[in-house]
Design a protein around this motif. Structure first.
Motif, PDB file in Angstrom:
ATOM      1  N   TRP A  72     -13.737   7.798 -14.574  1.00  0.00           N
ATOM      2  CA  TRP A  72     -14.195   9.214 -14.160  1.00  0.00           C
ATOM      3  C   TRP A  72     -13.851   9.124 -12.226  1.00  0.00           C
ATOM      4  N   ARG A  73     -14.400   7.797 -11.812  1.00  0.00           N
ATOM      5  CA  ARG A  73     -14.195   7.584 -10.386  1.00  0.00           C
ATOM      6  C   ARG A  73     -12.715   7.585 -10.054  1.00  0.00           C
ATOM      7  N   SER A  74     -11.881   6.686 -10.843  1.00  0.00           N
ATOM      8  CA  SER A  74     -10.495   6.798 -10.574  1.00  0.00           C
ATOM      9  C   SER A  74      -9.904   8.131 -10.773  1.00  0.00           C
ATOM     10  N   ASN A  75      -9.933   8.734 -11.563  1.00  0.00           N
ATOM     11  CA  ASN A  75      -9.695  10.118 -11.875  1.00  0.00           C
ATOM     12  C   ASN A  75     -10.018  11.084 -10.589  1.00  0.00           C
ATOM     13  N   GLN A  76     -11.303  11.020 -10.213  1.00  0.00           N
ATOM     14  CA  GLN A  76     -11.611  11.880  -8.998  1.00  0.00           C
ATOM     15  C   GLN A  76     -10.742  11.469  -7.774  1.00  0.00           C
ATOM     16  N   LEU A  77     -10.669  10.115  -7.497  1.00  0.00           N
ATOM     17  CA  LEU A  77      -9.857   9.477  -6.478  1.00  0.00           C
ATOM     18  C   LEU A  77      -8.419   9.822  -6.629  1.00  0.00           C
ATOM     19  N   LEU A  78      -7.754  10.025  -7.785  1.00  0.00           N
ATOM     20  CA  LEU A  78      -6.314  10.288  -8.109  1.00  0.00           C
ATOM     21  C   LEU A  78      -6.358  11.793  -7.682  1.00  0.00           C
ATOM     22  N   ASN A  79      -7.276  12.807  -7.993  1.00  0.00           N
ATOM     23  CA  ASN A  79      -7.329  13.823  -7.756  1.00  0.00           C
ATOM     24  C   ASN A  79      -7.152  14.512  -6.204  1.00  0.00           C
ATOM     25  N   LYS A  80      -7.750  13.603  -5.522  1.00  0.00           N
ATOM     26  CA  LYS A  80      -7.954  13.703  -3.908  1.00  0.00           C
ATOM     27  C   LYS A  80      -6.705  13.192  -3.483  1.00  0.00           C
ATOM     28  N   LEU A  81      -5.971  12.139  -3.931  1.00  0.00           N
ATOM     29  CA  LEU A  81      -4.688  11.408  -3.321  1.00  0.00           C
ATOM     30  C   LEU A  81      -3.478  12.754  -3.845  1.00  0.00           C
ATOM     31  N   VAL A  82      -3.586  13.411  -4.957  1.00  0.00           N
ATOM     32  CA  VAL A  82      -2.713  14.230  -5.296  1.00  0.00           C
ATOM     33  C   VAL A  82      -2.623  15.195  -4.287  1.00  0.00           C
ATOM     34  N   ASP A  83      -3.645  15.689  -3.635  1.00  0.00           N
ATOM     35  CA  ASP A  83      -3.733  16.719  -2.626  1.00  0.00           C
ATOM     36  C   ASP A  83      -2.978  16.034  -1.219  1.00  0.00           C
ATOM     37  N   LYS A  84      -3.311  14.975  -1.183  1.00  0.00           N
ATOM     38  CA  LYS A  84      -2.627  14.253   0.211  1.00  0.00           C
ATOM     39  C   LYS A  84      -1.546  13.638   0.283  1.00  0.00           C
ATOM     40  N   THR A  85      -0.976  13.584  -0.666  1.00  0.00           N
ATOM     41  CA  THR A  85       0.690  12.961  -0.709  1.00  0.00           C
ATOM     42  C   THR A  85       1.698  14.478  -0.880  1.00  0.00           C
ATOM     43  N   TYR A  86       2.854  14.105  -0.173  1.00  0.00           N
ATOM     44  CA  TYR A  86       3.828  15.149  -0.387  1.00  0.00           C
ATOM     45  C   TYR A  86       4.518  15.285  -1.627  1.00  0.00           C
ATOM     46  N   PRO A  87       4.949  16.420  -1.738  1.00  0.00           N
ATOM     47  CA  PRO A  87       5.416  16.678  -3.286  1.00  0.00           C
ATOM     48  C   PRO A  87       6.807  16.019  -3.397  1.00  0.00           C
ATOM     49  N   ASN A  88       7.771  15.882  -2.341  1.00  0.00           N
ATOM     50  CA  ASN A  88       9.113  15.287  -2.471  1.00  0.00           C
ATOM     51  C   ASN A  88       9.418  13.981  -2.181  1.00  0.00           C
ATOM     52  N   VAL A  89       8.324  13.332  -1.919  1.00  0.00           N
ATOM     53  CA  VAL A  89       8.347  11.887  -1.385  1.00  0.00           C
ATOM     54  C   VAL A  89       8.050  10.975  -2.629  1.00  0.00           C
ATOM     55  N   THR A  90       8.784  10.054  -2.672  1.00  0.00           N
ATOM     56  CA  THR A  90       8.681   9.244  -3.888  1.00  0.00           C
ATOM     57  C   THR A  90       8.364   7.687  -3.544  1.00  0.00           C
ATOM     58  N   LEU A  91       8.142   6.742  -4.094  1.00  0.00           N
ATOM     59  CA  LEU A  91       7.619   5.515  -3.819  1.00  0.00           C
ATOM     60  C   LEU A  91       9.107   4.734  -3.642  1.00  0.00           C
ATOM     61  N   VAL A  92       9.005   3.874  -2.387  1.00  0.00           N
ATOM     62  CA  VAL A  92       9.922   3.006  -2.247  1.00  0.00           C
ATOM     63  C   VAL A  92      10.216   1.785  -2.681  1.00  0.00           C
ATOM     64  N   GLY A  93      10.928   1.679  -3.700  1.00  0.00           N
ATOM     65  CA  GLY A  93      10.974   0.414  -4.599  1.00  0.00           C
ATOM     66  C   GLY A  93      10.346   0.675  -6.128  1.00  0.00           C
ATOM     67  N   PRO A  94      10.289  -0.237  -6.825  1.00  0.00           N
ATOM     68  CA  PRO A  94       9.659  -0.096  -8.292  1.00  0.00           C
ATOM     69  C   PRO A  94       8.003  -0.018  -8.109  1.00  0.00           C
ATOM     70  N   PRO A  95       7.544   0.498  -9.132  1.00  0.00           N
ATOM     71  CA  PRO A  95       6.113   0.838  -9.112  1.00  0.00           C
ATOM     72  C   PRO A  95       5.438  -0.655  -9.320  1.00  0.00           C
ATOM     73  N   ASP A  96       4.321  -1.046  -8.813  1.00  0.00           N
ATOM     74  CA  ASP A  96       3.359  -2.330  -9.034  1.00  0.00           C
ATOM     75  C   ASP A  96       3.127  -2.384 -10.287  1.00  0.00           C
ATOM     76  N   ARG A  97       3.349  -3.472 -11.196  1.00  0.00           N
ATOM     77  CA  ARG A  97       2.838  -3.720 -12.426  1.00  0.00           C
ATOM     78  C   ARG A  97       1.517  -4.132 -12.245  1.00  0.00           C
ATOM     79  N   LEU A  98       0.479  -3.721 -13.207  1.00  0.00           N
ATOM     80  CA  LEU A  98      -0.772  -4.087 -13.204  1.00  0.00           C
ATOM     81  C   LEU A  98      -0.686  -5.271 -14.593  1.00  0.00           C
ATOM     82  N   GLU A  99      -1.248  -6.204 -14.295  1.00  0.00           N
ATOM     83  CA  GLU A  99      -1.401  -7.339 -15.110  1.00  0.00           C
ATOM     84  C   GLU A  99      -2.801  -7.387 -15.807  1.00  0.00           C
ATOM     85  N   GLY A 100      -3.523  -6.351 -15.232  1.00  0.00           N
ATOM     86  CA  GLY A 100      -4.920  -6.736 -15.534  1.00  0.00           C
ATOM     87  C   GLY A 100      -5.837  -6.211 -14.484  1.00  0.00           C
TER      88      GLY A 100
END
Length: 161
Positions: free
Chosen positions: A37-65
């Protein structure tokens, strides 16, 4: 005066987050639900703070755990400007919940958390290029948003120590 107020707000939000951690229910299902729930709340806040046409530079981080998630949140959270006190406080709070989950789920023997970024990793590149502050801030937001989206899509990450 603004900096003093900002510092007080950050201190209060961190103290509030630290104060709520020991009161988390011992029920693993409830704990995971609270983390998601907390991570989804933060994700929703970050969706509002990021630019729609800007993407990650380089590959996404791999979560190993769990350890890599906590470590990456901490690293990217440090790159988000201090003027965004609520986002930084939310990241800190989520890290606290994840650390408590790791302690309860993985036990005290889990000390595999990384201390320095891998050479050539996205986090290491962003930390070394602090002269491009606006770009670093945008990429830090996008990277945290990506980590939370990965967690949302695969909650089993919480079960990997």
């Amino acid at each position: 005066m603004v900096y003093v107020t900002l510092a007080v707000l950050v201190f209060i939000s961190q103290a509030w987050g630290a104060d709520t951690l020991p009161h988390m229910p011992p029920n693993p299902v409830k704990m995971k639900h609270d983390i998601m729930w907390r991570s989804n709340q933060l994700l929703n806040k970050l969706v509002d703070k990021t630019y729609p046409n800007v993407t990650l530079v380089g590959p996404p981080d791999r979560l190993e755990g769990l350890s890599s998630l906590i470590w990456l949140l901490e690293g990217y959270g440090d790159l988000i400007p201090s003027s965004e006190t609520q986002v930084k406080a939310d990241i800190s709070s989520l890290k606290g919940f994840l650390s408590l989950w790791r302690k309860r789920h993985c036990g005290a023997a889990d000390d595999r958390a990384k201390s320095t970024p891998a050479p050539g990793s996205a986090l290491q590149r962003l930390q070394s290029n602090r002269s491009f502050v606006p770009t670093i801030n945008i990429q830090a937001h996008l990277r945290v948003k990506n980590l939370l989206a990965q967690l949302k899509d695969n909650a089993a990450i919480l079960d990997k120590c």
